[in-house]
Design a protein around this motif. Structure first.
Motif, PDB file in Angstrom:
ATOM      1  N   ALA A  75      24.289  -9.582  65.491  1.00 22.24           N
ATOM      2  CA  ALA A  75      24.312 -10.531  66.600  1.00 22.24           C
ATOM      3  C   ALA A  75      25.307 -10.057  67.639  1.00 22.24           C
ATOM      4  N   ARG A  76      25.131 -10.582  68.835  1.00 23.32           N
ATOM      5  CA  ARG A  76      26.037 -10.255  69.924  1.00 23.32           C
ATOM      6  C   ARG A  76      26.379 -11.556  70.629  1.00 23.32           C
ATOM      7  N   MET A  77      27.662 -11.720  70.909  1.00 19.79           N
ATOM      8  CA  MET A  77      28.060 -12.907  71.661  1.00 19.79           C
ATOM      9  C   MET A  77      28.618 -12.462  72.995  1.00 19.79           C
ATOM     10  N   LEU A  78      28.176 -13.118  74.043  1.00 16.93           N
ATOM     11  CA  LEU A  78      28.671 -12.764  75.371  1.00 16.93           C
ATOM     12  C   LEU A  78      29.498 -13.910  75.928  1.00 16.93           C
ATOM     13  N   SER A  79      30.725 -13.567  76.330  1.00 11.53           N
ATOM     14  CA  SER A  79      31.629 -14.592  76.845  1.00 11.53           C
ATOM     15  C   SER A  79      31.244 -14.913  78.287  1.00 11.53           C
ATOM     16  N   PRO A  80      31.816 -15.962  78.846  1.00 15.16           N
ATOM     17  CA  PRO A  80      31.446 -16.371  80.211  1.00 15.16           C
ATOM     18  C   PRO A  80      31.542 -15.248  81.234  1.00 15.16           C
ATOM     19  N   SER A  81      32.560 -14.380  81.117  1.00 16.78           N
ATOM     20  CA  SER A  81      32.657 -13.320  82.117  1.00 16.78           C
ATOM     21  C   SER A  81      31.952 -12.044  81.659  1.00 16.78           C
ATOM     22  N   GLY A  82      31.213 -12.129  80.553  1.00 17.98           N
ATOM     23  CA  GLY A  82      30.368 -11.011  80.151  1.00 17.98           C
ATOM     24  C   GLY A  82      30.979 -10.060  79.137  1.00 17.98           C
ATOM     25  N   ILE A  83      32.095 -10.437  78.515  1.00 15.43           N
ATOM     26  CA  ILE A  83      32.672  -9.592  77.467  1.00 15.43           C
ATOM     27  C   ILE A  83      31.812  -9.743  76.211  1.00 15.43           C
ATOM     28  N   GLY A  84      31.313  -8.614  75.693  1.00 17.32           N
ATOM     29  CA  GLY A  84      30.411  -8.656  74.550  1.00 17.32           C
ATOM     30  C   GLY A  84      31.153  -8.470  73.246  1.00 17.32           C
ATOM     31  N   VAL A  85      30.789  -9.254  72.254  1.00 20.74           N
ATOM     32  CA  VAL A  85      31.337  -9.075  70.915  1.00 20.74           C
ATOM     33  C   VAL A  85      30.168  -8.769  69.986  1.00 20.74           C
ATOM     34  N   GLU A  86      30.231  -7.594  69.352  1.00 14.57           N
ATOM     35  CA  GLU A  86      29.162  -7.216  68.442  1.00 14.57           C
ATOM     36  C   GLU A  86      29.510  -7.689  67.042  1.00 14.57           C
ATOM     37  N   ILE A  87      28.611  -8.406  66.424  1.00 14.37           N
ATOM     38  CA  ILE A  87      28.849  -8.865  65.058  1.00 14.37           C
ATOM     39  C   ILE A  87      27.871  -8.131  64.155  1.00 14.37           C
ATOM     40  N   GLY A  88      28.432  -7.210  63.354  1.00 14.14           N
ATOM     41  CA  GLY A  88      27.568  -6.336  62.570  1.00 14.14           C
ATOM     42  C   GLY A  88      27.156  -6.927  61.238  1.00 14.14           C
ATOM     43  N   ASN A  89      27.782  -8.035  60.883  1.00 11.37           N
ATOM     44  CA  ASN A  89      27.575  -8.551  59.537  1.00 11.37           C
ATOM     45  C   ASN A  89      27.201 -10.029  59.592  1.00 11.37           C
ATOM     46  N   VAL A  90      25.941 -10.319  59.872  1.00 16.68           N
ATOM     47  CA  VAL A  90      25.525 -11.721  59.988  1.00 16.68           C
ATOM     48  C   VAL A  90      24.759 -12.205  58.762  1.00 16.68           C
ATOM     49  N   GLY A  91      24.664 -11.346  57.742  1.00 15.88           N
ATOM     50  CA  GLY A  91      23.819 -11.735  56.611  1.00 15.88           C
ATOM     51  C   GLY A  91      22.375 -11.630  57.053  1.00 15.88           C
ATOM     52  N   LYS A  92      21.451 -11.841  56.112  1.00 13.10           N
ATOM     53  CA  LYS A  92      20.045 -11.691  56.462  1.00 13.10           C
ATOM     54  C   LYS A  92      19.540 -12.998  57.083  1.00 13.10           C
ATOM     55  N   SER A  93      18.983 -12.883  58.275  1.00 11.58           N
ATOM     56  CA  SER A  93      18.440 -14.073  58.922  1.00 11.58           C
ATOM     57  C   SER A  93      17.028 -13.785  59.401  1.00 11.58           C
ATOM     58  N   TYR A  94      16.255 -14.854  59.553  1.00  9.28           N
ATOM     59  CA  TYR A  94      14.876 -14.694  60.001  1.00  9.28           C
ATOM     60  C   TYR A  94      14.634 -15.448  61.294  1.00  9.28           C
ATOM     61  N   ILE A  95      13.727 -14.918  62.090  1.00  9.62           N
ATOM     62  CA  ILE A  95      13.124 -15.698  63.150  1.00  9.62           C
ATOM     63  C   ILE A  95      11.716 -16.027  62.647  1.00  9.62           C
ATOM     64  N   LEU A  96      11.456 -17.310  62.539  1.00 11.96           N
ATOM     65  CA  LEU A  96      10.232 -17.755  61.866  1.00 11.96           C
ATOM     66  C   LEU A  96       9.061 -17.912  62.828  1.00 11.96           C
ATOM     67  N   ASP A  97       7.885 -18.008  62.264  1.00 12.10           N
ATOM     68  CA  ASP A  97       6.703 -18.451  62.993  1.00 12.10           C
ATOM     69  C   ASP A  97       6.516 -19.903  62.580  1.00 12.10           C
TER      70      ASP A  97
END
Ligand SMILES: Cc1cc2nc3c(=O)[nH]c(=O)nc-3n(C[C@H](O)[C@H](O)[C@H](O)COP(=O)(O)OP(=O)(O)OC[C@H]3O[C@@H](n4cnc5c(N)ncnc54)[C@H](O)[C@@H]3O)c2cc1C
Ligand code: SF4
Ligand code: SF4
Lengths: 398, 73
Positions: A75-97
């Protein structure tokens, strides 16, 4: 035309994940179950970002490949002024249908023996003089009062989603405070550059006041893009406007389909969950993670639990033991209740974070190697910069 | 008094969830029971699509003609 059908043990109102699971479990327990749904086709339109963690899904169902659009690992989080934080360890997640999943859940309820009625909005519910419950459905799409069918059962499971309107007929005040609802707009976007395995979150006042914007990939080049605004800071039409502005800015030339809106309750779960022989499940019971608005895992779990408890509360002679229904609240409180309360308490803090604060946190986090960052670590770092809140948080987590 | 622009309304129920008077109901489309509406305006404030407008005199709009004064409460 008016007709009455008294032939049921349990009526479930609403066939979202909570209602479909409740009907499935109640019917599996041998009861005569009626599942009512307002929409002509269950699950359509989808009002959901469709994200779920592997654990949350697996708690209730073995994940089926046909329910999963994509698997997300970072995952990636972007702060209000656009600073990106890369999160390499989010566990397994799905985007479902969810269109597929919701349809399958209803199908499973029917296979278990439940009777399903689509295009059947419940417009009124109440207790009868004989201590059973009556639900009135409108058959006329153009008028709630002309052409009705009445159904009667010994037990009701209310799963009518964010509206939680039917509960009000039984003394629950489920009207949400403006601080306790995220008002959302979302769309499917097709654009080059959308990464298939990464969820992106945007924060900030100009993006989503008191909420966040999410990009959940449905495979490379396509995503669910949506945002929530806290009700107290919303004004008429704001979520739609913010979303379309964002999409135009971020995906010039992208294709936008299925623009819809929705509401996410970010309240404390409703207490009591059972009154007489009426049970609340899912969004209707505000069983939602108040920090991120995720309600799917809770709904699946609570639906199955409520249905199982309800079926088990019928004695051999077919009579219902109302006291036995209380087992539903006890079990919910034990398994998820505390966790949900913590999220609710922490929501207050998240809402109070201003743009400068979010930027500061993002700046310090962006210097850490992404592989090491997990949601938990992001969380801890956020709190450690506000020691008093950390203290409060620890008290909550104990 | 509440007026619903049925073309803009997506039927999401967000307004229903905050209405203190239980004046809103989605049957097929959103309907208002004028006698239950306390004109607080929160439904309009939270509508993500801006489909609700508060008016002094909502007139005989489609949505209002359908409003459910015959509901049993
Ligand atoms: C924009 C948005 C994004 C979201 N993203 C996520 C996410 O990414 N991950 C996640 O976990 N959760 C997410 N959620 C929350 C999640 O969608 C809900 O928590 C979940 O759908 C709740 O399930 P439910 O069965 O309780 O309610 P619903 O899914 O809302 O189902 C309620 C059903 O009841 C029907 N109904 C309502 N009233 C009546 C009536 N009177 N008579 C008959 N039928 C009725 C409705 O038509 C509907 O089918 C999101 C929600 C929204 C709005
Ligand atoms: S909140 Fe707006 S779009 Fe949603 S049902 Fe109400 S009027 Fe319609
Ligand atoms: S103005 Fe207030 S009472 Fe009237 S319909 Fe809207 S939310 Fe309900």
């Amino acid at each position: 035309m008016y007709s009455i059908d008294k032939n049921y043990d349990i009526i479930v109102a609403g066939s979202g994940p909570a209602g479909a699971c409740a009907a499935m479990s109640a019917a599996s327990g041998g009861r005569r179950v009626l599942l009512l749904e307002r929409k002509p086709v269950p699950g359509v339109p989808v009002r959901c970002g469709e994200g779920i963690g592997h654990q949350g899904l697996a708690l209730s169902f073995e994940p089926r490949p046909e329910w999963i659009k994509s698997t997300v690992t970072r995952a990636r989080m972007l702060s209000p002024s656009g600073i990106g934080v890369e999160i390499g360890n989010v566990g397994k997640s799905y985007i479902l249908d969810r269109e597929r999943m919701d349809a399958d859940l209803v199908k499973m309820a029917v296979e278990a023996g439940a009777e399903f009625r689509a295009s059947s909005p419940a417009v009124w519910a109440g207790e009868t003089s004989s201590g059973r419950y009556s639900v009135i459905c409108s058959n006329n799409p153009n008028s709630p009062t002309e052409g009705q069918t009445e159904f009667e059962a010994s037990c009701l499971i209310l799963a009518d989603g964010v509206e939680s309107r039917l509960a009000r007929y039984f003394g629950w005040d489920t009207a949400l405070r403006l601080e306790d609802i995220e008002t959302a707009a979302f769309a499917r976007v097709e654009a080059a550059g959308i990464e298939g395995d990464c969820c992106t979150f945007y924060t900030g006042n100009s993006v989503a006041p008191g909420g966040y914007l999410w990009v959940f990939p449905r495979g490379a080049g396509a995503a669910n893009v949506g945002l929530g605004v806290i009700g107290s800071r919303c004004r008429s039409g704001l979520p739609r406007k913010l979303l379309l502005d964002f999409i135009k800015r971020t995906y010039p030339g992208g294709r936008v389909t299925d623009l819809h809106c929705g509401g996410v309750p970010v309240a404390k779960w409703v207490r009591p969950l059972v009154r007489g022989a009426v049970m609340l499940v899912g969004d209707a019971a505000r069983q939602v993670n108040a920090i991120n608005g995720a309600g799917l895992a809770y709904s699946l779990y609570a639906g199955r639990l409520a249905g199982t408890v309800a079926a088990g509360a019928f004695r051999g002679d077919g009579n219902l033991c109302r006291k036995a229904l209380l087992g539903y609240q006890r079990e919910w409180a034990k398994v998820f209740g505390k966790q949900q309360e913590r999220s609710f308490a922490l929501k207050e803090f998240i809402m109070s974070a201003d743009d400068a604060f979010l930027d500061r946190i993002a700046d310090s986090l962006s210097k850490e190697p992404p592989g090491k960052l997990s949601y938990l670590r992001v969380f801890m770092r956020t709190f450690s910069s506000r020691p008093l809140l950390l203290l409060k948080a620890f008290k909550l987590f104990r | 008094m509440t007026f619903v622009d049925t073309d803009k309304c997506d039927g999401c129920g967000t307004c229903v969830s905050v209405c203190p008077g239980n004046a809103l109901l989605i049957n097929n489309r959103l309907t208002v029971s004028p006698e239950k509406c306390v004109s607080c305006g929160v439904c309009a404030k939270v509508c993500p699509f801006g489909a609700i407008v508060l008016t002094e005199n909502a007139g005989l709009t489609e949505a209002n003609r359908l409003s459910g004064s015959g509901l049993q409460d």
